[in-house]
Scaffold this active site. Structure first.
Site, mmCIF file in Angstrom:
data_model
loop_
_atom_site.group_PDB
_atom_site.id
_atom_site.type_symbol
_atom_site.label_atom_id
_atom_site.label_comp_id
_atom_site.label_asym_id
_atom_site.label_seq_id
_atom_site.Cartn_x
_atom_site.Cartn_y
_atom_site.Cartn_z
ATOM 1 N N ASP A 1 0.843 -1.198 0.000
ATOM 2 C CA ASP A 1 0.000 0.000 0.000
ATOM 3 C C ASP A 1 0.878 1.248 0.000
ATOM 4 O OD1 ASP A 1 -2.157 -1.691 0.224
ATOM 5 O OD2 ASP A 1 -2.301 -1.486 2.405
HETATM 6 N N1 URA Z 1 -1.250 -5.945 3.856
HETATM 7 C C1 URA Z 1 -1.726 -4.675 3.868
HETATM 8 O O1 URA Z 1 -2.734 -4.395 4.468
HETATM 9 N N2 URA Z 1 -1.023 -3.758 3.187
HETATM 10 C C2 URA Z 1 0.116 -4.009 2.533
HETATM 11 O O2 URA Z 1 0.710 -3.096 1.956
HETATM 12 C C3 URA Z 1 0.598 -5.325 2.537
HETATM 13 C C4 URA Z 1 -0.112 -6.282 3.204
#
Ligand code: URA
Length: 234
Positions: A103
């Site tokens: 993310d």
């Molecule tokens: N899980 C999440 O919530 N975000 C990420 O970036 C990776 C795994």
């Protein structure tokens, strides 16, 4: 592969620079001057030289990045900086892409490569490649959560996750944990904690398969994988 692409990939400048270089007669293939950028090269059998120096061609690039927050794990984005924007031109020339997504607000280990086969292997749901995260959690993480994650939790869309291995580092109003999961659903870690009524406030990926984030890499920095690391991934 076309000789102009090969030379651009190997850092001999833009397509325009390469065209000039070819026109100047500085490039030879098996000892013969080649001026046409469209000339096809068999990189395994033919020898390319630029001003007499052999061009050691390689097809693939494998980079480990410590992704910072605020940057998108994609090759292009109209609004935000992408992880590709953080690469030096000579690395970006290989056209690598991120293997899986983190993310925008997640930090840590991101592999970038142009080796589609390796990327596919690592991302295939059938392979169950474990990914290890460190997170700060708003809320007291308890043994009950450890057991819930072990059994698989139901996300808000009804999906039941595969078992996750949760380790509590600090159990407090602001907890700290490590979590190993073998899936990569959208926002998976955040949604798993939402399923037990807690909120991820900081997330960092530490490991992917046997590949560990190099602690010497500052946020936004990257380096090539070593031969040993590459063998670990295969
Ligand atoms: N899980 C999440 O919530 N975000 C990420 O970036 C990776 C795994």
């Amino acid at each position: 592969m076309r000789i102009d692409k090969l030379l651009a990939n190997m850092g001999y400048g833009s397509r325009k620079d390469v065209k000039k270089l070819l026109k100047s007669g500085g490039v030879k293939v098996d000892g013969t001057i080649v001026k046409d950028g469209k000339c096809q090269i068999d990189t395994l059998k033919q020898e390319v030289t630029v001003h007499g120096e052999i061009v050691e061609y390689r097809e693939f690039i494998y980079l480990m990045m410590n992704k910072p927050q605020g940057v998108i794990s994609a090759t292009e984005d109209n609004m935000h900086q992408t992880v590709i924007d953080l690469l030096a031109k000579e690395d970006a020339n290989f056209e690598p892409f991120p293997v899986g997504r983190l993310d925008k607000d997640t930090e840590g280990l991101l592999l970038l490569t142009n080796d589609g086969q390796l990327a596919h292997q690592l991302l295939s749901p059938k392979k169950h490649v474990p990914k290890k995260y460190y997170a700060k959690i708003q809320g007291v993480v308890t043994e009950a959560d450890v057991i819930a994650f072990q059994n698989g939790v139901i996300l808000e869309d009804g999906y039941e996750t595969k078992p996750g291995e949760l380790t509590i580092l600090k159990s407090d109003a602001q907890s700290e944990i490590e979590l190993i999961i073998t899936e990569g659903k959208f926002h998976q870690v955040k949604r798993m904690f939402e399923a037990v009524n807690k909120k991820v406030t900081y997330l960092k990926r530490l490991e992917m398969g046997k590949l560990k984030l190099d602690k010497d890499l500052e946020l936004g920095e990257y380096r090539e994988l070593t031969e040993e690391e590459l063998t670990l991934l295969r």
